[in-house]
Design a protein around this motif. Structure first.
Motif, PDB file in Angstrom:
ATOM      1  N   ILE A 127       1.084  -1.198  -0.244  1.00 15.20           N
ATOM      2  CA  ILE A 127      -0.253  -0.180   0.108  1.00 15.20           C
ATOM      3  C   ILE A 127       0.929   1.392   0.031  1.00 15.20           C
ATOM      4  N   THR A 128       2.234   0.955   1.029  1.00 14.14           N
ATOM      5  CA  THR A 128       2.551   2.866   0.830  1.00 14.14           C
ATOM      6  C   THR A 128       3.094   2.793  -0.330  1.00 14.14           C
ATOM      7  N   THR A 129       4.047   2.045  -1.094  1.00 10.25           N
ATOM      8  CA  THR A 129       4.524   2.013  -1.485  1.00 10.25           C
ATOM      9  C   THR A 129       3.871   2.929  -3.312  1.00 10.25           C
ATOM     10  N   THR A 130       2.881   2.660  -3.264  1.00 11.75           N
ATOM     11  CA  THR A 130       1.986   3.280  -3.459  1.00 11.75           C
ATOM     12  C   THR A 130       2.162   5.143  -4.273  1.00 11.75           C
ATOM     13  N   GLN A 131       2.903   6.092  -3.062  1.00 13.93           N
ATOM     14  CA  GLN A 131       2.845   7.245  -3.204  1.00 13.93           C
ATOM     15  C   GLN A 131       4.425   6.937  -2.431  1.00 13.93           C
ATOM     16  N   PRO A 132       5.167   8.025  -3.282  1.00 12.41           N
ATOM     17  CA  PRO A 132       6.211   8.399  -2.873  1.00 12.41           C
ATOM     18  C   PRO A 132       6.807   8.876  -1.655  1.00 12.41           C
ATOM     19  N   GLY A 133       7.507   9.133  -0.644  1.00 12.55           N
ATOM     20  CA  GLY A 133       7.980   9.483   0.156  1.00 12.55           C
ATOM     21  C   GLY A 133       8.011   8.288   1.109  1.00 12.55           C
ATOM     22  N   TYR A 134       8.308   9.296   2.470  1.00 15.23           N
ATOM     23  CA  TYR A 134       9.050   8.165   3.610  1.00 15.23           C
ATOM     24  C   TYR A 134       7.752   7.343   4.227  1.00 15.23           C
ATOM     25  N   HIS A 135       7.947   6.193   4.632  1.00 14.39           N
ATOM     26  CA  HIS A 135       6.753   5.628   5.337  1.00 14.39           C
ATOM     27  C   HIS A 135       7.457   4.887   6.445  1.00 14.39           C
ATOM     28  N   HIS A 136       6.259   4.073   7.841  1.00  8.95           N
ATOM     29  CA  HIS A 136       6.902   3.954   8.651  1.00  8.95           C
ATOM     30  C   HIS A 136       6.523   2.332   8.417  1.00  8.95           C
ATOM     31  N   HIS A 137       7.698   1.627   9.379  1.00 12.90           N
ATOM     32  CA  HIS A 137       7.753   0.894   8.902  1.00 12.90           C
ATOM     33  C   HIS A 137       7.157  -0.312   9.910  1.00 12.90           C
ATOM     34  N   TRP A 138       6.277  -0.479   8.904  1.00  6.61           N
ATOM     35  CA  TRP A 138       4.687  -1.299   9.549  1.00  6.61           C
ATOM     36  C   TRP A 138       5.342  -2.893   8.975  1.00  6.61           C
ATOM     37  N   CYS A 139       4.795  -3.607  10.255  1.00  7.59           N
ATOM     38  CA  CYS A 139       5.002  -4.735  10.556  1.00  7.59           C
ATOM     39  C   CYS A 139       3.901  -5.958  11.380  1.00  7.59           C
ATOM     40  N   GLY A 140       4.231  -7.400  11.780  1.00  8.87           N
ATOM     41  CA  GLY A 140       3.041  -8.023  12.107  1.00  8.87           C
ATOM     42  C   GLY A 140       2.231  -7.510  11.716  1.00  8.87           C
ATOM     43  N   PRO A 141       0.793  -8.571  12.310  1.00 13.45           N
ATOM     44  CA  PRO A 141      -0.890  -8.835  11.400  1.00 13.45           C
ATOM     45  C   PRO A 141      -1.024  -6.919  11.913  1.00 13.45           C
ATOM     46  N   ILE A 142      -2.223  -6.658  11.215  1.00  9.67           N
ATOM     47  CA  ILE A 142      -2.855  -5.568  11.167  1.00  9.67           C
ATOM     48  C   ILE A 142      -4.133  -6.016  10.914  1.00  9.67           C
ATOM     49  N   ILE A 143      -5.151  -6.137  11.777  1.00  9.50           N
ATOM     50  CA  ILE A 143      -6.178  -6.383  11.691  1.00  9.50           C
ATOM     51  C   ILE A 143      -7.138  -5.185  11.199  1.00  9.50           C
ATOM     52  N   ALA A 144      -8.576  -5.243  10.651  1.00  9.82           N
ATOM     53  CA  ALA A 144      -8.879  -3.043  10.627  1.00  9.82           C
ATOM     54  C   ALA A 144     -10.533  -3.662  10.538  1.00  9.82           C
ATOM     55  N   TYR A 145     -10.903  -3.135  10.691  1.00  8.27           N
ATOM     56  CA  TYR A 145     -12.818  -2.985  10.610  1.00  8.27           C
ATOM     57  C   TYR A 145     -13.519  -2.352  11.027  1.00  8.27           C
ATOM     58  N   GLY A 146     -14.491  -2.269  11.185  1.00  8.79           N
ATOM     59  CA  GLY A 146     -15.567  -0.762  10.677  1.00  8.79           C
ATOM     60  C   GLY A 146     -16.198  -0.753  12.104  1.00  8.79           C
ATOM     61  N   LYS A 147     -16.462   0.642  12.404  1.00 10.74           N
ATOM     62  CA  LYS A 147     -17.103   0.668  13.937  1.00 10.74           C
ATOM     63  C   LYS A 147     -17.695   1.683  13.105  1.00 10.74           C
ATOM     64  N   VAL A 148     -19.509   1.553  13.875  1.00 12.13           N
ATOM     65  CA  VAL A 148     -20.747   2.751  13.522  1.00 12.13           C
ATOM     66  C   VAL A 148     -20.590   3.788  14.443  1.00 12.13           C
ATOM     67  N   GLY A 149     -20.845   4.618  14.058  1.00 12.14           N
ATOM     68  CA  GLY A 149     -20.349   6.018  14.410  1.00 12.14           C
ATOM     69  C   GLY A 149     -18.735   6.065  14.232  1.00 12.14           C
ATOM     70  N   SER A 150     -18.868   7.360  14.725  1.00 17.87           N
ATOM     71  CA  SER A 150     -17.117   8.319  15.848  1.00 17.87           C
ATOM     72  C   SER A 150     -17.655   8.634  16.619  1.00 17.87           C
ATOM     73  N   ASP A 151     -17.864   8.300  17.228  1.00 13.48           N
ATOM     74  CA  ASP A 151     -17.646   8.792  18.850  1.00 13.48           C
ATOM     75  C   ASP A 151     -16.800   8.231  19.170  1.00 13.48           C
ATOM     76  N   PHE A 152     -16.325   8.960  20.548  1.00 18.87           N
ATOM     77  CA  PHE A 152     -14.940   8.257  21.114  1.00 18.87           C
ATOM     78  C   PHE A 152     -14.589   6.856  21.180  1.00 18.87           C
TER      79      PHE A 152
END
Ligand SMILES: [Zn+2]
Ligand SMILES: [Zn+2]
Length: 390
Positions: A127-152
């Protein structure tokens, strides 16, 4: 600030009544241009997203028991992946697109991944190589999920979609980059400061933006806490803060040589010259991109992009002020510095101290009134006072 996202508005520019991607039917675009802007990120998931086996999804009843505050939190069972050192980050604002999200997206990852031996996450790297410049070095498993609303602290989960994928991708790409996004107008009821956005080639050509664009920022804007400065404008008595902006996805990867005249859409020569080093004691340090006397640091030479400029004293900085400062740096100060490094041979290079004595308030005043006169001779009106008077 732009309004929040709804599922039928364009993922890139947020225009309503956008059309869905033919294949995944999950991302919406207002135009070919915005579709192309999202393409490199979108294509990473479009086909597998459209082939999701929805029959294997957990049921709605997949919730945890009520907690002591009678709240039922739904959360994915991420623990087996995250080594008990998981961190959940709710994404409620897309910094690249300068947009608040109606529904949060969460990402969970090992908060110790940089030290616990986790392997680099090659999906995020893709994902990050789709854009030039500095990028953080992400490691390990990463899980993304949606939540309803954007409260705290939203309780309920929801299905993730391809718009969420864009927000997650922008989170990875923008993390740790120290760039700024500019809301179209600062929140109401806050103290505002007039500044200028120096638009790079991409923003000028693709969005018809003026070279020097008047903007308003709030006094709480990040630029007043984290910024770079210009040696030259400080020396002539107009100290400024500068900060580079996120590249817009619609031109960040554009290889449209015709539109940009074979130049990089990130090109922003005015911002580059504003950052020439005039410290005679400055040492070169290539590892930090620092090239020393008469040069701009490397982050101001490549992939610069649009740049925000404000006065340190928070007095108004108008587009014409910024134009005069940039032109003074580019055509006056730069020539003095070039002389010291022998670019006017066979003339013997002048000393650094002589060059510095020529970069001063009086020579800027002369430059200013000459520019104003040239504009008037062309029949244009200059309605800004010299910045010392503001
Ligand atoms: Zn759009
Ligand atoms: Zn798609």
């Amino acid at each position: 600030m732009e309004s929040a996202q709804s599922s039928d508005s364009c993922i890139i520019c947020n225009k309503p009544n956008a059309l869905r991607c033919n294949r995944c039917k999950s991302a919406s675009y207002c135009s070919k241009l915005c579709q192309r802007g999202d393409f490199l990120v979108h294509k990473l998931l479009c086909s597998s997203f459209s082939a999701f086996d929805v029959s294997k999804r957990p049921t709605k009843q997949h919730v945890e028991p009520e907690d002591e505050y009678d709240r039922r939190y739904q959360s994915p069972n991420a623990r087996p992946f995250l080594n008990d050192h998981g961190r959940e980050v709710p994404i409620q604002f897309n910094a690249v697109l300068a947009r608040r999200l109606l529904d949060a997206v969460c990402v969970s990852y090992r908060d110790t991944f940089l030290v616990d031996g986790s392997a680099p996450n090659s999906s995020v790297a893709t994902i990050t190589t789709t854009q030039p410049g500095y990028h953080h070095h992400w490691c390990g498993p990463i899980i993304a999920y949606g939540k309803v609303g954007s409260d705290f602290d939203p309780e309920e989960c929801r299905d993730i979609d391809m718009h969420d994928f864009r927000h997650v991708a922008d989170y990875f790409m923008s993390y740790g980059t120290d760039l700024i996004s500019v809301p179209s107008s600062p929140p109401m009821n806050c103290v505002k400061v007039k500044g200028v956005r120096i638009n790079c080639l991409g923003d000028q050509k693709m969005f018809n933006k003026p070279h020097f664009e008047e903007i308003e920022l709030s006094t709480t804007s990040i630029i007043f806490r984290s910024h770079e400065t210009s040696d030259i404008t400080k020396r002539i008595g107009i100290p400024i803060y500068t900060k580079r902006c996120f590249p817009h996805p619609n031109w960040a990867n554009a290889k449209d040589a015709e539109m940009f005249g074979n130049e990089s859409p990130y090109n922003n020569q005015d911002a580059t010259f504003l950052h020439l080093c005039i410290d005679p004691e400055a040492k070169e340090d290539f590892s930090r991109g620092f090239l020393g006397w008469s040069w701009a640091p490397s982050q101001w030479q490549q992939d610069v992009g649009s740049t925000i400029v404000v006065r340190q004293d928070k007095k108004p900085l108008l587009p014409w002020h910024a134009e005069a400062l940039c032109s003074y740096c580019r055509y006056h100060a730069r020539d003095c510095l070039a002389h010291t490094i022998g670019e006017y041979a066979p003339d013997k290079p002048m000393s650094k101290s002589l060059a510095l004595s020529m970069i001063c308030r009086p020579t800027f005043s002369i430059w200013w009134y000459r520019m104003c006169r040239e504009q008037r001779d062309k029949g244009k009106i200059v309605d800004a006072k010299i910045p010392y008077d503001e």
